[in-house]
Design a protein around this motif. Sequence first.
Motif, short mmCIF file in Angstrom:
data_model
loop_
_atom_site.label_atom_id
_atom_site.label_comp_id
_atom_site.label_asym_id
_atom_site.label_seq_id
_atom_site.Cartn_x
_atom_site.Cartn_y
_atom_site.Cartn_z
N SER A 30 33.24 -24.19 9.79
CA SER A 30 32.51 -23.11 10.48
C SER A 30 31.89 -22.16 9.47
CB SER A 30 33.44 -22.28 11.35
OG SER A 30 33.81 -22.98 12.49
N VAL A 39 38.87 -33.71 16.99
CA VAL A 39 40.06 -33.87 16.15
C VAL A 39 40.99 -34.84 16.86
CG1 VAL A 39 42.12 -32.75 15.19
CG2 VAL A 39 39.95 -31.50 15.27
N SER A 40 41.59 -35.77 16.15
CA SER A 40 42.66 -36.52 16.78
C SER A 40 43.82 -36.69 15.82
CB SER A 40 42.19 -37.88 17.30
OG SER A 40 41.26 -38.42 16.45
N ILE B 12 39.39 -23.60 18.97
CA ILE B 12 40.22 -24.38 18.05
C ILE B 12 39.35 -25.16 17.07
CG2 ILE B 12 41.98 -26.18 17.90
CD1 ILE B 12 42.88 -25.25 20.71
N LEU B 13 38.29 -25.77 17.58
CA LEU B 13 37.40 -26.55 16.71
C LEU B 13 36.59 -25.66 15.77
CD1 LEU B 13 36.12 -29.24 19.23
CD2 LEU B 13 37.77 -29.53 17.38
N LEU B 14 36.42 -24.40 16.15
CA LEU B 14 35.73 -23.46 15.27
C LEU B 14 36.69 -22.87 14.23
CD1 LEU B 14 33.55 -21.60 17.91
CD2 LEU B 14 32.69 -22.94 15.99
N SER B 40 44.45 -35.29 21.00
CA SER B 40 43.07 -35.05 20.60
C SER B 40 42.63 -33.67 21.03
CB SER B 40 42.12 -36.11 21.14
OG SER B 40 42.50 -36.51 22.40
N ILE B 41 41.73 -33.13 20.24
CA ILE B 41 41.19 -31.80 20.51
C ILE B 41 39.70 -31.97 20.77
CG2 ILE B 41 40.94 -29.44 19.66
CD1 ILE B 41 43.16 -30.06 17.62
N ASN B 45 33.21 -28.92 26.53
CA ASN B 45 32.00 -29.73 26.62
C ASN B 45 32.30 -30.86 27.60
OD1 ASN B 45 30.51 -32.09 26.06
ND2 ASN B 45 30.09 -31.45 23.97
N ASP B 48 32.32 -34.61 26.30
CA ASP B 48 33.43 -34.96 25.40
C ASP B 48 34.76 -35.00 26.16
OD1 ASP B 48 31.68 -35.18 23.35
OD2 ASP B 48 32.32 -33.37 22.27
N HIS B 51 34.88 -38.25 28.29
CA HIS B 51 35.14 -39.44 27.47
C HIS B 51 36.61 -39.51 27.05
CE1 HIS B 51 30.68 -39.74 26.82
NE2 HIS B 51 31.02 -40.98 27.06
N GLN B 52 37.16 -38.36 26.69
CA GLN B 52 38.54 -38.38 26.22
C GLN B 52 39.49 -38.67 27.39
OE1 GLN B 52 39.09 -38.32 22.92
NE2 GLN B 52 41.16 -38.97 23.47
N ARG B 55 39.41 -42.45 28.05
CA ARG B 55 40.18 -43.17 27.05
C ARG B 55 41.68 -43.00 27.27
NH1 ARG B 55 39.38 -45.19 21.94
NH2 ARG B 55 40.92 -44.65 20.35
#
Lengths: 412, 412
Positions: A30, A39-40, B12-14, B40-41, B45, B48, B51-52, B55
Amino acid sequence: MKIELITIGDEILLGHTQDTNSNWIASQLSEYGFHLRWVSIVGDNPSDMKHQLRRAWDRADVILVTGGLGPTHDDITRPVIAKFFNDDLVLRDDLSEWIQSKFTAREIDPPPGYEVMAEFPSHAIPILNEYGSAPGIHYNLDDRELFAMPGVPIEMRGMFTNYVLPELKKKTTEYYKHRILKTAGIGEAYLSELIGDPAKIAPVTLAYLPSIDHGVTLRLSLSGKDAKEIDTILKQAEGYIQSSISEYIYATDQISLEKVILDMLESKGMKLAVAESCTGGLMASRLVAIPGSSNSFDRGYVTYSNEAKIASLSVSEELLESCGAVSAEVAVAMAEGTVECAGVDIAVSVTGIAGPTGGTEEKPVGLVYIAVADQKGGAIQQFRFDGDRNTNRRRSAQAALVMLWQKLKGYE
Amino acid sequence: MKIELITIGDEILLGHTQDTNSNWIASQLSEYGFHLRWVSIVGDNPSDMKHQLRRAWDRADVILVTGGLGPTHDDITRPVIAKFFNDDLVLRDDLSEWIQSKFTAREIDPPPGYEVMAEFPSHAIPILNEYGSAPGIHYNLDDRELFAMPGVPIEMRGMFTNYVLPELKKKTTEYYKHRILKTAGIGEAYLSELIGDPAKIAPVTLAYLPSIDHGVTLRLSLSGKDAKEIDTILKQAEGYIQSSISEYIYATDQISLEKVILDMLESKGMKLAVAESCTGGLMASRLVAIPGSSNSFDRGYVTYSNEAKIASLSVSEELLESCGAVSAEVAVAMAEGTVECAGVDIAVSVTGIAGPTGGTEEKPVGLVYIAVADQKGGAIQQFRFDGDRNTNRRRSAQAALVMLWQKLKGYE
């Protein structure tokens, strides 16, 4: 650029280890204008690793992998990745020598099986490890990249900063810059009220990052193709924000409030002492955590009992009886007593009810008094915190450091 | 049972928020004999997330989801999950009333848009939220389960413990039990040498869980279909392990060393004070963090400067000059001075060089002296730590508490 992170390790899925690498990588990305999309976490299991690599290679431009590069039998990242790319592991003499030299330098014997780390995928580029012995792996195929790094945080961080980040920067022509304003003594909502509509600084974006121990950090960010233009626009926006909240800003860089305080004290040649009741050493501990704190921090008193307040800080028994240990009067007497007894220039005191028990209707859990005193007199503030015992203690220590900082600013 | 966790949240991803939920859930599952296979994180969105979910639903028996259940526009977990199951969101009056009652109880107005949380997937079961207002979601379809919980840790933990875990237990006929032995004052390698071959306690498995601040925790585990039999076998194994390392065990339950120490002091009617140099309040802070510590913990001195050691603890100036502040002699004088000056029954002192600077060839960084004293005399130990400043401080505080605990055991 779509970036995916795969974290490998049974110890994380078993809950034995808190994964801090993902958070660190996410914030670094970032910070430099990249965005982590997925992330996995998978275990030390070739099949799960292979499936996740397949999926990541199909959807991402960059795959980051952490963990499983060491010499023991459960470190299988190297062979699994090589197999995924239909590559062979080949013993590389240069890596073998380099790995041995790492152990020689530390005057220790290499661990059993260390040679396996020199068996390297033939089409990959090794990433040297500044803080350990396992090399990282870099594949660059079809304009996509994979970087595998060790799971040990310091080793991963070194490789990420010195190798991965520069490689990512090569892939983009965009600049992403930001400025940091660290504030204390004011909440997010009040800051936002003072600053007003964030559209005023567009196209610069503004993020509020609050923390119990460090106040609210503001981050201004802008991306674009012209570095100089970005700097100019960011500087304007920073100036605008600064003008509306200047009195709350303690740093424009990643330094802590305690470091700012210690530097102010040192430049004035002043000595500090602290007196803590409910915080119980937390404030002293934050100060002593800073290297060089001994130049200005003289001592701390954890005067938990009334007897300690009387003996160490000369708080009068009558005052403790008439006002109670948690009172504005006692907080002031503690701070003034600290200046006197420690023979220092300035002192801060904290007394309060951290909880979970000990509260009354009149003096509820979360009630905290903080005083600052110098040779001439003092200041006192009352706080009402609403967290659990240790959150109240952390908020109290932060509030005390804020009061101290404000007092020190007043000298200028 | 294959369990997958999907964590949802841009923050979290940021890198703005450290995800602690995954670690907590992983360790809870381990504790009860379940195994988390994938984590997975993904961001806020819909694509996303979908899709998760696809799976996960294809490969797992149980899907846990955290995050995105609140009332704001970026909380999209509820509609995305409903759509994934081809389900409709329907306003449920019972949920609406329940959500309103949560705000009424706290005497605050519901936030704008709170009603949306009562729009619930028609084929799902709501999970009530003890610590917040957003209901969780439970789907049970084709013998597979999905549980969606809020991202706020306290809300997630409440739902997991009170609802999800009991549901998971229903799905298994296996019992999984364990015993905990918490040790201090001995490293993992030495413990393992004393205990010997873990095969001796098979089928019970033994895990070593080391921590800087809490010593090494041993966990004995066994699963099976007969609860009584498991208890018997575990008890035998525990007895065997205990007999080989009994002197290092401070607890057979999840309680801290500082709590054990405070309880021993209280039962003996003893008062404690501490004197800290390089740890700078860390030891006091660990003690004060325990509710009720005021019953036995009287005070702490953070005597960082020589002047403070002289004034507060009556350490002699000559001793400081002849031996240096970091010496066995000064550590003893600090502990004895603390007993004397604080008028307590027992005291611990720490003096050392935490680093990064301040070390010499004779007294390197990481050299720490710790002394314990009571009215009759004292004990002293020298340590050599090799971490960074704050790791050395944490190891020193832990070593000091261990010495105190050992001394208190000697009274029995």
